[in-house]
Write a protein that holds these residues in place. Structure first.
Motif, mmCIF file in Angstrom:
data_model
loop_
_atom_site.group_PDB
_atom_site.id
_atom_site.type_symbol
_atom_site.label_atom_id
_atom_site.label_comp_id
_atom_site.label_asym_id
_atom_site.label_seq_id
_atom_site.Cartn_x
_atom_site.Cartn_y
_atom_site.Cartn_z
ATOM 1 N N ASN A 1 6.319 0.964 -6.853
ATOM 2 C CA ASN A 1 6.270 0.073 -6.174
ATOM 3 C C ASN A 1 6.293 -0.148 -4.886
ATOM 4 O OD1 ASN A 1 9.036 -0.243 -7.775
ATOM 5 N ND2 ASN A 1 10.562 0.451 -7.455
ATOM 6 N N THR A 2 5.857 0.813 -4.177
ATOM 7 C CA THR A 2 5.284 0.294 -2.887
ATOM 8 C C THR A 2 4.163 -0.184 -2.612
ATOM 9 O OG1 THR A 2 7.103 2.588 -1.335
ATOM 10 C CG2 THR A 2 4.950 1.290 -0.843
ATOM 11 N N ALA A 3 3.700 0.588 -3.746
ATOM 12 C CA ALA A 3 2.099 -0.278 -4.088
ATOM 13 C C ALA A 3 2.197 -1.683 -4.598
ATOM 14 C CB ALA A 3 0.819 0.767 -5.062
ATOM 15 N N HIS A 4 2.905 -2.256 -5.045
ATOM 16 C CA HIS A 4 3.415 -3.238 -6.151
ATOM 17 C C HIS A 4 3.821 -4.497 -4.697
ATOM 18 C CE1 HIS A 4 4.039 -2.160 -10.183
ATOM 19 N NE2 HIS A 4 2.335 -1.858 -9.779
ATOM 20 N N GLU A 5 4.593 -3.869 -3.302
ATOM 21 C CA GLU A 5 4.587 -4.872 -2.308
ATOM 22 C C GLU A 5 3.873 -4.620 -1.754
ATOM 23 O OE1 GLU A 5 7.568 -2.007 -0.908
ATOM 24 O OE2 GLU A 5 9.978 -2.660 -2.722
ATOM 25 N N ILE B 1 0.179 3.784 1.922
ATOM 26 C CA ILE B 1 -0.429 3.147 0.936
ATOM 27 C C ILE B 1 -1.154 1.904 1.897
ATOM 28 C CG2 ILE B 1 0.778 1.683 -0.575
ATOM 29 C CD1 ILE B 1 1.581 4.033 -2.320
ATOM 30 N N PRO B 2 0.075 1.320 2.756
ATOM 31 C CA PRO B 2 -0.620 0.067 3.983
ATOM 32 C C PRO B 2 -1.635 0.987 4.563
ATOM 33 C CG PRO B 2 2.223 0.826 4.142
ATOM 34 C CD PRO B 2 1.425 2.032 3.504
ATOM 35 N N GLU B 3 -1.960 2.166 4.993
ATOM 36 C CA GLU B 3 -3.959 3.046 5.128
ATOM 37 C C GLU B 3 -4.226 2.551 3.943
ATOM 38 O OE1 GLU B 3 -4.520 4.063 8.167
ATOM 39 O OE2 GLU B 3 -2.777 2.940 8.306
ATOM 40 N N LEU B 4 -3.708 2.271 2.789
ATOM 41 C CA LEU B 4 -4.907 1.398 1.965
ATOM 42 C C LEU B 4 -5.496 0.528 1.857
ATOM 43 C CD1 LEU B 4 -4.223 4.113 -0.619
ATOM 44 C CD2 LEU B 4 -5.808 4.778 0.901
ATOM 45 N N LYS B 5 -4.429 -0.212 2.376
ATOM 46 C CA LYS B 5 -4.221 -1.803 2.241
ATOM 47 C C LYS B 5 -5.639 -2.426 3.076
ATOM 48 C CE LYS B 5 -0.916 -5.873 1.829
ATOM 49 N NZ LYS B 5 0.112 -6.404 2.369
ATOM 50 N N LYS B 6 -5.193 -1.302 3.773
ATOM 51 C CA LYS B 6 -6.122 -2.048 5.277
ATOM 52 C C LYS B 6 -7.479 -1.752 4.964
ATOM 53 C CE LYS B 6 -3.314 0.204 9.691
ATOM 54 N NZ LYS B 6 -3.908 1.010 10.288
ATOM 55 N N LEU B 7 -8.172 -1.145 3.212
ATOM 56 C CA LEU B 7 -9.194 -0.574 3.106
ATOM 57 C C LEU B 7 -9.999 -1.539 2.353
ATOM 58 C CD1 LEU B 7 -9.116 3.263 3.093
ATOM 59 C CD2 LEU B 7 -10.284 1.807 4.860
ATOM 60 N N GLY B 8 -8.861 -2.664 1.766
ATOM 61 C CA GLY B 8 -9.529 -3.254 1.229
ATOM 62 C C GLY B 8 -8.465 -2.949 -0.408
ATOM 63 N N VAL B 9 -7.906 -1.903 -0.988
ATOM 64 C CA VAL B 9 -8.048 -1.183 -1.690
ATOM 65 C C VAL B 9 -7.263 -2.206 -2.743
ATOM 66 C CG1 VAL B 9 -6.264 0.779 -3.218
ATOM 67 C CG2 VAL B 9 -8.406 1.413 -1.531
ATOM 68 N N LYS B 10 -7.206 -3.081 -3.740
ATOM 69 C CA LYS B 10 -5.776 -3.530 -4.911
ATOM 70 C C LYS B 10 -5.683 -3.212 -6.157
ATOM 71 C CE LYS B 10 -7.578 -8.330 -3.240
ATOM 72 N NZ LYS B 10 -7.946 -8.990 -3.915
ATOM 73 N N ILE B 11 -6.421 -1.344 -6.382
ATOM 74 C CA ILE B 11 -5.886 -0.571 -7.790
ATOM 75 C C ILE B 11 -6.007 0.689 -7.134
ATOM 76 C CG2 ILE B 11 -7.441 0.127 -9.686
ATOM 77 C CD1 ILE B 11 -8.106 -2.583 -10.221
ATOM 78 N N VAL B 12 -5.030 1.686 -7.788
ATOM 79 C CA VAL B 12 -4.672 2.666 -7.641
ATOM 80 C C VAL B 12 -4.732 3.527 -8.683
ATOM 81 C CG1 VAL B 12 -3.347 4.498 -6.521
ATOM 82 C CG2 VAL B 12 -3.805 2.280 -5.119
ATOM 83 N N TRP B 13 -5.324 4.491 -8.603
ATOM 84 C CA TRP B 13 -5.718 5.043 -9.743
ATOM 85 C C TRP B 13 -5.364 6.426 -9.874
ATOM 86 C CZ3 TRP B 13 -11.182 7.131 -11.168
ATOM 87 C CH2 TRP B 13 -11.050 8.424 -11.639
ATOM 88 N N LEU B 14 -4.208 6.858 -10.302
ATOM 89 C CA LEU B 14 -3.799 8.295 -10.086
ATOM 90 C C LEU B 14 -4.108 9.315 -11.166
ATOM 91 C CD1 LEU B 14 0.525 6.862 -9.316
ATOM 92 C CD2 LEU B 14 -1.333 7.589 -7.555
ATOM 93 N N MET B 15 -4.557 10.479 -10.486
ATOM 94 C CA MET B 15 -4.798 11.374 -11.100
ATOM 95 C C MET B 15 -3.530 11.669 -11.716
ATOM 96 S SD MET B 15 -8.064 13.282 -8.989
ATOM 97 C CE MET B 15 -8.168 14.943 -9.848
ATOM 98 N N PRO B 16 -4.282 12.567 -13.508
ATOM 99 C CA PRO B 16 -3.135 12.763 -13.920
ATOM 100 C C PRO B 16 -1.339 13.485 -13.096
ATOM 101 C CG PRO B 16 -4.582 13.325 -15.445
ATOM 102 C CD PRO B 16 -4.992 12.893 -13.914
ATOM 103 N N VAL B 17 -0.304 12.763 -13.642
ATOM 104 C CA VAL B 17 0.999 13.040 -12.694
ATOM 105 C C VAL B 17 2.203 14.057 -13.939
ATOM 106 C CG1 VAL B 17 0.296 10.587 -11.736
ATOM 107 C CG2 VAL B 17 1.928 10.781 -13.973
ATOM 108 N N TYR B 18 1.684 14.337 -15.352
ATOM 109 C CA TYR B 18 1.809 14.912 -15.819
ATOM 110 C C TYR B 18 2.529 16.109 -15.622
ATOM 111 C CZ TYR B 18 -0.355 10.632 -17.181
ATOM 112 O OH TYR B 18 -0.375 9.514 -17.241
ATOM 113 N N PRO B 19 3.846 17.301 -16.450
ATOM 114 C CA PRO B 19 3.687 18.788 -15.928
ATOM 115 C C PRO B 19 2.303 19.132 -16.613
ATOM 116 C CG PRO B 19 5.762 18.126 -16.495
ATOM 117 C CD PRO B 19 4.598 16.896 -17.177
ATOM 118 N N ILE B 20 1.945 20.598 -16.319
ATOM 119 C CA ILE B 20 0.657 20.961 -15.928
ATOM 120 C C ILE B 20 0.934 22.549 -17.327
ATOM 121 C CG2 ILE B 20 -1.532 22.569 -15.017
ATOM 122 C CD1 ILE B 20 -1.489 20.014 -12.878
#
Length: 476
Positions: A139-143, A67-86
């Motif tokens: 939490n890491t993203a929010h931090e 996530i700190p690497e993404l911060k370097k790219l100016g990312v402010k929103i992380v969209w997670l593809m579905p995280v649920y059981p398949i």
């Protein structure tokens, strides 16, 4: 004996209270982050995370480390593809075959199915980690100043979902009373999504339970919104019912997989910029020109409100898997169009692997890890991300910067425009053809080519010679 019983009750009560205290502590131990706001949307970059394929581990924890690497790219929103059981039942192995068609049991194991065939909306796919791992990612993203939105599939479930047996009234059925996969409403034919069962909102009995499933993630895990799959296949009335309920808990960011104007209107904040995306593909192939781009910008200004936000992209999970990577579709034009997604009105998207120059299609139904070698595009995205985050001339939210087309002597082939707001100005100039172009630009003054850092002196009548797909992002 009574003393023993009393002591047992006391200890049980003490442990119970301690457990409840710990549970309450877990619920409230969220990293603090300012709520979703209009201001946040103005200068954000959004990142689509394909957790399965992001790393060798394919887990939340492996992604959270980066996530700190993404911060370097100016990312402010992380969209997670579905995280649920398949769902296991009718699980797909390829676009046409299900795992039942694969005879070799060892071969079957590699087919993990589609993220979008969900068997439980309020659980975690164990392949990706645990609920605690998921919360650590949030939490890491929010931090790191990033918001997290979940992919939400309200149109259908997997065939293993308990609603199939417990609430068959939630589903579409054929003339025989059998639950169906999603069908084309015009022809009655299957879309081919045979690994999922089509939900039915006709009686509205589904509204409350579906809303509650969404609320769970906002209340219990402090997520910041949703990307809603095939949002226009779900009745508008459901979104009008559910979204205000989410916003009663906290402000949320709502992205729709649609470009339908009626779905904005206080329901969704951002839609898919499909029209611009498809036009980019066509221009890259030489089938359309800058004149078509100008026509699109005029049409969008008339068809949509100024506060309607577009997600701009050269790739996403569907495009990559089914139509090819941006390099397959756009070739040498990929970088120029990536830059365009940042400087045009709207919010730019980076899909998993684009930052690492990943050049091939990712397999959709099985593990297929991206590489993590930094090449050209990481630096490009990093520079563009800083510019997007900090220069108000690139504001692209509900109060966007102005978009002013600059006429050139080769308007059919050269796209030039200025973005301006509150005294800030960014100029974009690009040769959107596969041939070298010579042209004049009615702009004067000294600028910086933001990507290279070189000074550019412009004067009226001055001729400029651009190589195929060459572009400038000019700042003062």
């Amino acid at each position: 004996m009574r003393k023993t019983i009393f002591l047992g009750v006391f200890l049980a009560t003490f442990i119970s209270c301690k457990t409840l205290k710990n549970q309450d502590k877990t619920k409230t131990e969220f990293a603090t982050l300012a709520p979703v706001s209009d201001a946040m949307m103005e200068n954000s970059v959004i990142y689509e995370a394909n957790i399965r394929n992001y790393s060798q581990e394919g887990t939340f924890n492996a992604f959270a480390k980066d996530i700190p690497e993404l911060k370097k790219l100016g990312v402010k929103i992380v969209w997670l593809m579905p995280v649920y059981p398949i769902s296991m039942k009718n699980r797909k192995a390829t676009g046409d075959l299900s795992v039942e068609d694969i005879q070799d049991p060892e071969e079957r194991k590699k087919y993990l199915g589609s993220y979008y065939a969900i068997s439980d909306y309020t659980a975690i796919n164990p392949d990706l980690g645990t609920m605690e791992d998921f919360q650590n990612l949030v939490n890491t993203a929010h931090e790191n100043g990033m918001y997290v939105i979940l992919d939400w599939v309200a149109n259908h479930t997997g065939w293993d979902h308990k609603w199939i047996t417990e609430h068959p009234e939630y589903y579409h059925k054929n003339a025989k009373g059998e639950v169906t996969d999603p069908l084309n409403p015009e022809t009655g034919e299957s879309w081919g999504w045979t690994d999922v069962a089509h939900l039915d909102y006709t009686s509205k009995v589904l509204y409350e339970p579906m809303k509650n499933e969404m609320l769970y993630w906002v209340k219990e895990h402090n997520i910041d919104g949703f990307r809603c799959d095939v949002a226009d296949n779900v009745p508008t009335e459901f979104w009008q019912f559910a979204v205000p309920k989410l916003k009663e808990v906290k402000p949320v960011f709502m992205l729709m997989e649609s470009n339908k104007a009626y779905l904005f209107n206080g329901i969704f904040d951002m839609g898919y910029g499909w029209n611009a995306h498809h036009l980019m593909n066509d221009i890259a192939k030489g089938e359309k020109t800058v004149a078509d781009w100008d026509a699109l910008m005029v049409k969008q200004e008339s068809d949509y409100k100024k506060e309607d936000i577009w997600m701009n992209f050269t790739s996403n999970h569907d495009e990559n898997a089914w139509n090819g990577s941006e390099y397959e579709r756009m070739g040498d034009a990929a970088e120029a169009f990536a830059a365009l997604t940042y400087v045009m009105p709207g919010m730019p998207l980076i899909y998993t692997g684009q930052e690492y120059d990943f050049e091939r299609r990712l397999k959709f139904f099985e593990k297929d890890e991206i590489s993590h070698e930094k090449g050209k595009m990481f630096g490009i995205y990093e520079k563009l991300g800083v510019l997007k985050n900090t220069n108000e001339a690139l504001n692209g939210g509900k109060h966007p910067a102005d978009y002013n087309r600059i006429a050139t002597s080769m308007d059919k082939n050269i796209l030039a425009f200025a973005r301006e707001k509150d005294g800030e100005k960014v100029i974009f100039v690009a040769n959107l053809t596969k041939d070298t172009q010579t042209f004049t630009l009615p702009v004067e003054g000294t600028y910086t080519n933001y990507i290279t850092g070189e000074k550019v002196q412009l004067a009226p009548g001055q001729e400029h010679k651009f190589d195929p797909w060459q572009y400038w992002v000019l700042t003062k």
